[in-house]
Motif scaffolding. Structure first.
Motif, short mmCIF file in Angstrom:
data_model
loop_
_atom_site.label_atom_id
_atom_site.label_comp_id
_atom_site.label_asym_id
_atom_site.label_seq_id
_atom_site.Cartn_x
_atom_site.Cartn_y
_atom_site.Cartn_z
N LYS A 29 0.85 -1.19 0.00
CA LYS A 29 0.00 0.00 0.00
C LYS A 29 0.89 1.24 0.00
O LYS A 29 1.81 1.36 0.81
N PHE A 31 0.74 5.56 0.00
CA PHE A 31 -0.06 6.78 0.06
C PHE A 31 0.57 7.79 -0.87
O PHE A 31 1.78 7.90 -0.93
N VAL A 40 3.72 2.45 2.52
CA VAL A 40 3.33 2.29 3.93
C VAL A 40 3.31 0.81 4.32
O VAL A 40 3.68 0.45 5.42
N GLY A 63 2.12 1.33 10.02
CA GLY A 63 1.06 0.95 9.09
C GLY A 63 0.04 -0.01 9.67
O GLY A 63 -0.74 -0.60 8.92
N SER A 65 -2.69 0.67 11.53
CA SER A 65 -4.05 1.17 11.25
C SER A 65 -4.37 1.05 9.77
O SER A 65 -5.50 0.68 9.40
N THR A 66 -3.40 1.34 8.94
CA THR A 66 -3.62 1.24 7.50
C THR A 66 -4.01 -0.19 7.12
O THR A 66 -4.96 -0.41 6.37
N ARG A 69 -7.55 -0.94 8.29
CA ARG A 69 -8.55 -0.24 7.49
C ARG A 69 -8.71 -0.90 6.12
O ARG A 69 -9.81 -0.91 5.55
N LEU A 70 -7.61 -1.45 5.60
CA LEU A 70 -7.70 -2.17 4.33
C LEU A 70 -8.53 -3.44 4.50
O LEU A 70 -9.38 -3.75 3.66
N ASP A 75 -10.65 1.38 3.03
CA ASP A 75 -9.74 1.84 1.98
C ASP A 75 -9.59 0.65 1.03
O ASP A 75 -9.24 -0.45 1.46
N TYR A 78 -5.34 -0.83 -2.92
CA TYR A 78 -4.14 -1.57 -2.50
C TYR A 78 -3.70 -2.52 -3.59
O TYR A 78 -4.47 -2.86 -4.49
#
Ligand SMILES: Nc1ncnc2c1ncn2[C@@H]1O[C@H](COP(=O)(O)OP(=O)(O)O)[C@@H](O)[C@H]1O
Ligand SMILES: [Mg+2]
Lengths: 286, 249
Positions: A29, A31, A40, A63, A65-66, A69-70, A75, A78
């Motif tokens: 992923k 950003f 990230v 990363g 939280s990223t 969230r994916l 989000d 990706y």
């Protein structure tokens, strides 16, 4: 309290539920910041069994939280694969719940209405909804507070309410992003115990990000240790102990220390602490 | 409670007393500094012969129509600016610039366009109400935390309950503040308009009083317009409190 927990905990044989298996393959992923691409997450591979409790720890900004969230589908941009029971994730779904560090209850809705909100997009008939909501409020020990507004609940109660809301749709996978991070130490221990009890009764898959390594080893079947810049998996630690666990178990403490060393170790090497006296950190620990 | 009330009313009584004493001292001509007792008597007389009621009714009628028009357009405009990027790009700069112009500065132009009849007064009030309402709605909707939109996405909240249970309650408190501001500003501007050009209304009553050297009538008008403004502000505040009962009790 201890007695209470013992009675509440059903000794379910550890059988694997039919679904809730998560497969992450070659997940990356970036950003975009202006023209620059900031990597990230870098080629994450991870298989999570149905019904497993996986803890994720790692330095802040790596990363976590990223990633969560994916998986939640908040989000969808990706590279690679994220699949739940073989189905590629391309958006949010009631199959996957997510709990944040802040409870995110709506302040103008009562506890009951907040939990009920999660059911609006289900085909559960109206009369049954009230019963299901009441059951889940009872599950997190908040019976009697149905009509309370969030500001009337303590931090721990609000977070338990958020857990009830996340569980009311019976998701196969529950994601938790530092769910207890904002609670004081004592409350945290209580809610950890409840989380464990809930997990043992519901047997849904849970993936929890935490910055508390002790919490990670206490609850997790496995602990994923992540590295930053770009975020990747550094190590996976199996915690091969039956649940519910004894918080004071020496094995847990050893595992905790090992993971802490893993997290803080290289940083001691690469950038010397600004202490006047340089302690031989590794020797002291050994 | 009684104590709070007493503390609130004491300065007012002191002011009235000072005023009464000043006019009794004879330093100013009695025609200019009318004692409060006389203003009160005039007020009672105006009320009894129905004159005050007529003027007040006319003014409030204009206020209500102007307010409803301005608030409706302001709500729609503010929400559109907050929700549509295109709309914001197109209209936000003009809006931000024009709202800096004092509403009273529009009066000469509006008089030329609309004359000085009812239409004119209602439009002036609507303009005065429009800006604070549009701004508050814009800020209110824009200010809804992203976190709440995410919760709605997670639970796949259907559009209708999303609007009624999340969007509206989240935006209502700031919007109500905007409506309150708009209402009191509308009243201010309306009285000013009536002073300038009208054949009826509280402002016109005061202007007539001035022309006839009836300072008691002018002061009675000052008192009534202040009271109305205060009452409007307070009533919307009550509504605001009702909507915010889920906040700290
Ligand atoms: N929406 C975003 N836009 C740009 N960069 C972001 C965004 N969200 C997170 N990042 C960056 O990605 C990295 C990882 O963030 P995050 O997943 O929140 O880390 P963690 O939860 O492990 O602390 C950080 O460097 C953060 O600044
Ligand atoms: Mg985070």
């Amino acid at each position: 309290m201890t007695l209470h927990t013992r009675i509440d905990t059903p000794h379910v044989p550890i059988d694997t539920p039919a679904n809730g298996a998560l497969t992450i393959a070659n997940l990356s992923k970036d950003f975009r910041i202006g023209r620059e691409a900031l990597p990230v997450l870098d080629r994450i591979d991870l298989d999570i069994r149905a019904g497993e409790f996986v803890s994720i720890v790692g330095p802040s900004g790596c990363g976590k939280s990223t990633l969560v969230r994916l998986i939640a589908g908040l989000d969808t941009d990706y590279a690679g694969e994220i699949r739940l029971d073989g189905k590629r994730i391309a958006g949010t779904s009631l199959d996957r719940g997510l709990i944040f560090q802040d409870h995110r209850l709506f302040p103008w809705l009562t506890l009951e209405e907040n939990v009920g909100l999660a059911l609006l997009n289900t085909d559960i008939p109206k009369p049954q909804r009230a019963r299901i909501v009441a059951e889940h409020i009872a599950l997190v020990n908040l019976t009697g507070f149905e009509q309370a507004y969030p500001h009337q609940l303590s931090g721990g109660m609000a977070q338990r309410a958020a857990i009830a809301r996340a569980l009311v749709t019976e998701p196969k996978l529950l994601l938790l992003d530092e769910p207890l991070g904002a609670l004081d130490a004592l409350t945290r221990v209580h809610v950890q115990r409840e989380l464990q009890r809930i997990w043992l009764t519901q047997r849904s898959t849970m993936v929890m990000v935490t910055h508390d390594v002790e919490e990670a080893v206490f609850l997790g079947d496995r602990v994923i240790v992540m590295d930053a810049k770009p975020g990747r998996i550094r190590r996976i630690v199996d915690i091969d102990l039956p649940h519910p666990r004894d918080r004071s178990s020496p094995i847990l403490h050893r595992l905790r220390d090992e993971i802490l060393a893993e997290l803080t170790g290289p940083q001691v090497d690469s950038q010397a602490p600004e202490n006047l006296v340089h302690l031989p950190v590794r020797e002291v620990r050994a | 409670m009684i104590r709070r009330f007493a503390q609130g009313i004491a300065p007012l009584l002191a002011l009235l007393l000072a005023w009464q004493l000043a006019s009794a001292s004879g330093v100013f001509p009695a025609q200019v500094l009318v004692p409060p007792s006389e203003v009160a008597a005039t007020l009672a007389r105006l009320w009894q012969d129905g004159e005050l009621g007529d003027h007040l009714g006319t003014s409030l009628f204009r206020l209500v129509f102007g307010f409803l028009t301005g608030a409706a357009i302001g709500l729609a405009f503010g929400a559109a600016m907050a929700l549509s990027k295109l709309f914001e790009t197109l209209f936000a700069p003009v809006f931000q610039a024009v709202r800096q112009v004092p509403v009273l500065a529009f009066i000469p132009m509006l008089v030329l366009l609309l004359g000085i009849e009812e239409r004119f007064k209602i439009v002036v009030v609507a303009v005065a109400v429009f800006f604070p309402v549009a701004l508050a709605t814009f800020d209110g909707v824009k200010g809804i935390p992203k976190a709440w939109f995410e919760v709605a996405r997670l639970y796949r909240t259907p559009p209708l309950p999303f609007i009624t249970r999340i969007l509206l309650p989240a935006a209502v408190p700031p919007v109500l503040t905007g409506l309150r501001l708009g209402l009191t500003r509308g009243w201010l501007v309306l009285v000013a308009c009536e002073l300038l050009a009208a054949d009826s209304g509280i402002g016109q009553m005061m202007e007539m009083g001035r022309q006839m050297f009836r300072i008691d009538v002018v002061l009675a008008g000052v008192f009534v317009s202040g009271l109305v403004g205060f009452g409007l502000d307070r009533s919307v505040k009550l509504v605001e409190r009702r909507f915010a009962r889920w906040k700290e009790a």
